[in-house]
Motif scaffolding. Structure first.
Motif, PDB file in Angstrom:
ATOM      1  N   MET A  58     -12.289   9.867  10.354  1.00  0.00           N
ATOM      2  CA  MET A  58     -11.672  10.689  11.389  1.00  0.00           C
ATOM      3  C   MET A  58     -10.153  10.548  11.414  1.00  0.00           C
ATOM      4  O   MET A  58      -9.440  11.420  11.907  1.00  0.00           O
ATOM      5  CB  MET A  58     -12.249  10.341  12.755  1.00  0.00           C
ATOM      6  N   GLY A  59      -9.633   9.449  10.878  1.00  0.00           N
ATOM      7  CA  GLY A  59      -8.190   9.246  10.837  1.00  0.00           C
ATOM      8  C   GLY A  59      -7.524   9.727   9.563  1.00  0.00           C
ATOM      9  O   GLY A  59      -6.337   9.456   9.344  1.00  0.00           O
ATOM     10  N   ASP A  60      -8.269  10.435   8.690  1.00  0.00           N
ATOM     11  CA  ASP A  60      -7.727  10.969   7.437  1.00  0.00           C
ATOM     12  C   ASP A  60      -7.075   9.897   6.563  1.00  0.00           C
ATOM     13  O   ASP A  60      -5.905  10.013   6.173  1.00  0.00           O
ATOM     14  CB  ASP A  60      -6.707  12.084   7.718  1.00  0.00           C
ATOM     15  N   PRO A  61      -7.801   8.835   6.220  1.00  0.00           N
ATOM     16  CA  PRO A  61      -7.206   7.782   5.383  1.00  0.00           C
ATOM     17  C   PRO A  61      -7.037   8.224   3.937  1.00  0.00           C
ATOM     18  O   PRO A  61      -7.672   9.188   3.477  1.00  0.00           O
ATOM     19  CB  PRO A  61      -8.237   6.653   5.473  1.00  0.00           C
ATOM     20  N   GLN A  62      -6.184   7.492   3.217  1.00  0.00           N
ATOM     21  CA  GLN A  62      -6.082   7.681   1.767  1.00  0.00           C
ATOM     22  C   GLN A  62      -7.071   6.786   1.035  1.00  0.00           C
ATOM     23  O   GLN A  62      -7.503   7.106  -0.068  1.00  0.00           O
ATOM     24  CB  GLN A  62      -4.668   7.329   1.286  1.00  0.00           C
ATOM     25  N   MET A  63      -7.378   5.611   1.642  1.00  0.00           N
ATOM     26  CA  MET A  63      -8.278   4.648   1.029  1.00  0.00           C
ATOM     27  C   MET A  63      -9.335   4.236   2.044  1.00  0.00           C
ATOM     28  O   MET A  63      -9.031   3.992   3.212  1.00  0.00           O
ATOM     29  CB  MET A  63      -7.519   3.411   0.542  1.00  0.00           C
ATOM     30  N   PHE A 118       0.840  -1.192   0.000  1.00  0.00           N
ATOM     31  CA  PHE A 118       0.000   0.000   0.000  1.00  0.00           C
ATOM     32  C   PHE A 118       0.875   1.243   0.000  1.00  0.00           C
ATOM     33  O   PHE A 118       1.725   1.416   0.886  1.00  0.00           O
ATOM     34  CB  PHE A 118      -0.926   0.019   1.228  1.00  0.00           C
ATOM     35  N   ASP A 119       0.685   2.068  -0.993  1.00  0.00           N
ATOM     36  CA  ASP A 119       1.449   3.306  -1.125  1.00  0.00           C
ATOM     37  C   ASP A 119       2.954   3.051  -1.038  1.00  0.00           C
ATOM     38  O   ASP A 119       3.688   3.789  -0.392  1.00  0.00           O
ATOM     39  CB  ASP A 119       1.009   4.315  -0.058  1.00  0.00           C
ATOM     40  N   ARG A 146      -1.281   3.551   8.389  1.00  0.00           N
ATOM     41  CA  ARG A 146      -0.685   3.709   7.057  1.00  0.00           C
ATOM     42  C   ARG A 146      -1.622   4.398   6.079  1.00  0.00           C
ATOM     43  O   ARG A 146      -1.190   4.898   5.039  1.00  0.00           O
ATOM     44  CB  ARG A 146      -0.287   2.333   6.495  1.00  0.00           C
ATOM     45  N   GLY A 147      -2.937   4.383   6.388  1.00  0.00           N
ATOM     46  CA  GLY A 147      -3.848   5.124   5.522  1.00  0.00           C
ATOM     47  C   GLY A 147      -5.003   4.352   4.932  1.00  0.00           C
ATOM     48  O   GLY A 147      -5.682   4.861   4.030  1.00  0.00           O
ATOM     49  N   ILE A 148      -5.280   3.116   5.434  1.00  0.00           N
ATOM     50  CA  ILE A 148      -6.454   2.373   4.979  1.00  0.00           C
ATOM     51  C   ILE A 148      -7.452   2.295   6.128  1.00  0.00           C
ATOM     52  O   ILE A 148      -7.129   1.796   7.208  1.00  0.00           O
ATOM     53  CB  ILE A 148      -6.106   0.945   4.522  1.00  0.00           C
ATOM     54  N   ALA A 149      -8.655   2.771   5.899  1.00  0.00           N
ATOM     55  CA  ALA A 149      -9.733   2.640   6.873  1.00  0.00           C
ATOM     56  C   ALA A 149     -10.837   1.780   6.262  1.00  0.00           C
ATOM     57  O   ALA A 149     -10.908   1.621   5.046  1.00  0.00           O
ATOM     58  CB  ALA A 149     -10.279   4.009   7.268  1.00  0.00           C
ATOM     59  N   ARG A 150     -11.698   1.244   7.121  1.00  0.00           N
ATOM     60  CA  ARG A 150     -12.765   0.385   6.621  1.00  0.00           C
ATOM     61  C   ARG A 150     -14.038   0.595   7.429  1.00  0.00           C
ATOM     62  O   ARG A 150     -14.017   1.142   8.539  1.00  0.00           O
ATOM     63  CB  ARG A 150     -12.367  -1.084   6.699  1.00  0.00           C
ATOM     64  N   THR A 151     -15.148   0.153   6.859  1.00  0.00           N
ATOM     65  CA  THR A 151     -16.408   0.083   7.579  1.00  0.00           C
ATOM     66  C   THR A 151     -16.836  -1.386   7.626  1.00  0.00           C
ATOM     67  O   THR A 151     -16.267  -2.239   6.940  1.00  0.00           O
ATOM     68  CB  THR A 151     -17.508   0.916   6.909  1.00  0.00           C
ATOM     69  N   PHE A 152     -17.866  -1.656   8.416  1.00  0.00           N
ATOM     70  CA  PHE A 152     -18.336  -3.023   8.608  1.00  0.00           C
ATOM     71  C   PHE A 152     -19.785  -3.146   8.160  1.00  0.00           C
ATOM     72  O   PHE A 152     -20.556  -2.182   8.210  1.00  0.00           O
ATOM     73  CB  PHE A 152     -18.192  -3.432  10.074  1.00  0.00           C
ATOM     74  N   GLN A 153     -20.145  -4.364   7.758  1.00  0.00           N
ATOM     75  CA  GLN A 153     -21.490  -4.601   7.251  1.00  0.00           C
ATOM     76  C   GLN A 153     -22.545  -4.362   8.326  1.00  0.00           C
ATOM     77  O   GLN A 153     -23.608  -3.803   8.059  1.00  0.00           O
ATOM     78  CB  GLN A 153     -21.597  -6.038   6.722  1.00  0.00           C
ATOM     79  N   LEU A 154     -22.263  -4.778   9.552  1.00  0.00           N
ATOM     80  CA  LEU A 154     -23.207  -4.617  10.659  1.00  0.00           C
ATOM     81  C   LEU A 154     -22.526  -3.827  11.770  1.00  0.00           C
ATOM     82  O   LEU A 154     -22.042  -4.412  12.748  1.00  0.00           O
ATOM     83  CB  LEU A 154     -23.675  -5.988  11.171  1.00  0.00           C
ATOM     84  N   PRO A 155     -22.452  -2.517  11.643  1.00  0.00           N
ATOM     85  CA  PRO A 155     -21.755  -1.727  12.659  1.00  0.00           C
ATOM     86  C   PRO A 155     -22.483  -1.767  13.994  1.00  0.00           C
ATOM     87  O   PRO A 155     -23.693  -1.586  14.068  1.00  0.00           O
ATOM     88  CB  PRO A 155     -21.761  -0.313  12.068  1.00  0.00           C
ATOM     89  N   SER A 156     -21.741  -2.026  15.054  1.00  0.00           N
ATOM     90  CA  SER A 156     -22.294  -2.057  16.405  1.00  0.00           C
ATOM     91  C   SER A 156     -21.957  -0.739  17.094  1.00  0.00           C
ATOM     92  O   SER A 156     -20.796  -0.335  17.132  1.00  0.00           O
ATOM     93  CB  SER A 156     -21.711  -3.234  17.184  1.00  0.00           C
TER      94      SER A 156
END
Length: 265
Positions: free
Chosen positions: A167-172, A64-65, A80-90
């Motif tokens: 909030m973490g300023d990701p690139q991806m 990555f990068d 490093r710059g990758i953030a994600r979301t989840f299908q069922l956020p709790s």
């Protein structure tokens, strides 16, 4: 193709005797919006989990990068710059929407910094609050910022998950089925929010089943079937791609569909 931001090579993963990913090669250019598609069990979620550090790979590499990340823990990959979301956020039951967004900030200081360095800590706190307020406004959550996060609708929780990731300023940003269980009226809002993020420079990878959503959002689609990539094409090319049809319908079903089209031509 533009500069490669993410490069996956020879990725393999098995759970016991079940091979889930089998030599996957995939690249995502900076600024792309890539849809990751495939029938249930094709390996989409596993690929997303490995790329974000939630599953260990068996073989292969992820860069990555310009930096190898396949051996990094999830929080290091976020750094490093990758953030994600989840299908069922709790969501927590005793925190407001604003508090959840604030808790996701990597700029917030802990209690000891607050005691030992009160001025810098207060400045960082205010900066995080300002960023959270801006993101909640941009993601259409400003009217519910003071409500308990657990009281939000399913679609609003998906939007709050995106806020937390940003909030973490990701690139991806990698999204796991962002419209699953979301009211149709909110889906267009999610599309428009993601398009604005992309226009501001965010690279997006989206795991999704909703083909209308994919066609409205993505610039390219990567299709997995039984752990292997069978297509990489524009969204408008999916319907005419035989390998995609076979992945979703099965070879026999695809042949029957062709025969029916010929019969009624």
């Amino acid at each position: 193709m533009s500069e490669k931001l993410l490069h996956i090579a020879g990725l393999g993963k098995a759970f016991g005797g079940n091979v889930v990913l089998d030599g996957v090669d995939m690249a995502v250019a900076r600024g792309e919006i890539v849809g990751l598609l495939g029938p249930n069990g094709s390996g989409k979620s596993t690929l997303l989990n490995i790329a974000t550090g939630f599953e260990a790979l068996d073989r292969g590499s992820i860069v990555f990068d310009g930096t190898p990340i396949e051996k990094l823990a999830a929080h290091r990959i976020v750094g490093r710059g990758i953030a994600r979301t989840f299908q069922l956020p709790s969501m927590p039951t005793r925190m407001s929407v604003m508090e959840v967004a604030m808790a996701a900030s990597t700029a917030r200081h802990g209690v000891w910094d607050t005691l030992l360095r009160p001025a810098p800590a207060r400045q960082a706190e205010q900066a995080a609050r300002d960023k959270a307020a801006r993101l909640l406004r941009e993601l259409l959550l400003e009217p519910v910022r003071d409500l308990p996060a657990a009281a939000l609708s399913g679609g609003q929780k998906k939007l709050l998950g995106i806020v937390c990731a940003l909030m973490g300023d990701p690139q991806m940003l990698m999204l796991d089925e962002p419209t699953a269980g979301v009211h149709p009226n909110l889906r267009n809002d999610i599309v428009q929010a993601l398009l604005r993020l992309n226009a501001a420079g965010m690279t997006l990878v989206v795991v999704e089943h909703d083909m209308h959503f994919i066609q409205s959002l993505c610039t390219r689609c990567v299709v997995l079937d039984r752990g292997r990539i069978v297509a990489s094409c524009r969204p408008d090319e999916l319907a005419s791609n035989e390998r995609v049809a076979e992945a979703y319908l099965g070879a026999a079903a695809h042949q029957r569909a062709e025969a029916a089209q010929e019969a009624f031509a």
